[in-house]
Design an enzyme around this catalytic site. Structure first.
Site, PDB file in Angstrom:
ATOM      1  CB  SER A  16       7.546   1.660  -2.463  1.00 42.42           C
ATOM      2  OG  SER A  16       6.870   2.507  -3.358  1.00 42.42           O
ATOM      3  NE  ARG A  39       3.530  -5.298   4.155  1.00 45.16           N
ATOM      4  CZ  ARG A  39       3.110  -5.072   2.931  1.00 45.16           C
ATOM      5  NH1 ARG A  39       2.557  -3.899   2.646  1.00 45.16           N
ATOM      6  NH2 ARG A  39       3.218  -5.974   1.993  1.00 45.16           N
ATOM      7  CG  HIS A  42       5.038   1.649   2.189  1.00 43.67           C
ATOM      8  ND1 HIS A  42       3.690   1.421   2.036  1.00 43.67           N
ATOM      9  CD2 HIS A  42       5.503   2.007   0.959  1.00 43.67           C
ATOM     10  CE1 HIS A  42       3.353   1.619   0.774  1.00 43.67           C
ATOM     11  NE2 HIS A  42       4.421   1.974   0.105  1.00 43.67           N
TER      12      HIS A  42
END
Length: 209
Positions: A16, A39, A42
């Site tokens: 990912s 992050r 994500h």
């Protein structure tokens, strides 16, 4: 036929983040900002988010230092406070959300404002040197900016200002960016939300990265 899919959690995690770094434009972020931005991307599932993420100078460094020194984390919503991974916090930092504190309904009515804004009045004893995480309510961010116009109001170390929505979200973040009373992070426009805000806090708190 049974579905075939990746079942290794570590492999999913690593792939990912490789995909995010390959597909996102991260060139303008420094090494500490990039960790936070990745992050946030994500959490959103949206590589295009990188163009909307903005960090003021030294935001990531200051926010990390504040957490390492034991600063509390002040959250506008339970969705933010409950998403923070306590085991990542570097100094057993206190995570505070006052939205459901006793008397907030009455205080909001007295202030003629939302509960989200009124709840910030209970932050005052904790605000000095804190890390603020606003991921839901534009009214909370606007009220914080009004509070910080008072020179006697305690100053947080850093503000993550990522409220989401259609009424006031864009404007509140633009106001934070323009005023920049302390180092801050925003997601410009209507984008934002609790998951993105939590991701930023967890990235800042994670000493392993």
């Amino acid at each position: 036929m049974p579905h075939s899919y990746q079942t290794n959690g570590v492999a999913i995690y690593e792939q990912s983040f490789r995909m995010i770094r390959a597909e996102s434009d991260l060139a303008r972020f420094d090494e500490y900002e990039e960790i936070v931005a990745v992050r946030m991307i994500h959490a959103a599932g949206m590589v295009e988010l990188s163009q909307f993420i903005h960090f003021s100078q030294d935001f990531a460094v200051n926010a990390r230092a504040a957490l390492e020194s034991g600063a509390p984390i002040l959250c506008d919503a339970r969705m933010v406070s409950e998403g923070i991974t306590r085991t990542r916090l570097p100094a057993h930092n206190e995570v505070i959300c006052t939205l459901h504190a006793e008397g907030i309904h009455d205080l909001a009515a007295k202030m003629e404002n939302t509960r989200s804004a009124a709840a910030l009045e209970l932050w005052r004893p904790h605000l000095q040197g804190a890390v603020v995480a606003i991921g839901n309510a534009p009214t909370a961010l606007f009220h914080l900016l009004n509070m910080l116009q008072d020179p006697d109001c305690p100053r947080p170390a850093a503000i993550i200002g990522c409220p989401v929505g259609f009424v006031g979200a864009l404007e509140s973040k633009d106001a934070l960016w323009e005023a920049c009373p302390v180092p801050c992070c925003i997601v410009k426009g209507r984008l934002g939300g609790s998951a993105i805000t939590v991701a930023a806090v967890n990235a800042l708190a994670n000493r392993k990265e």
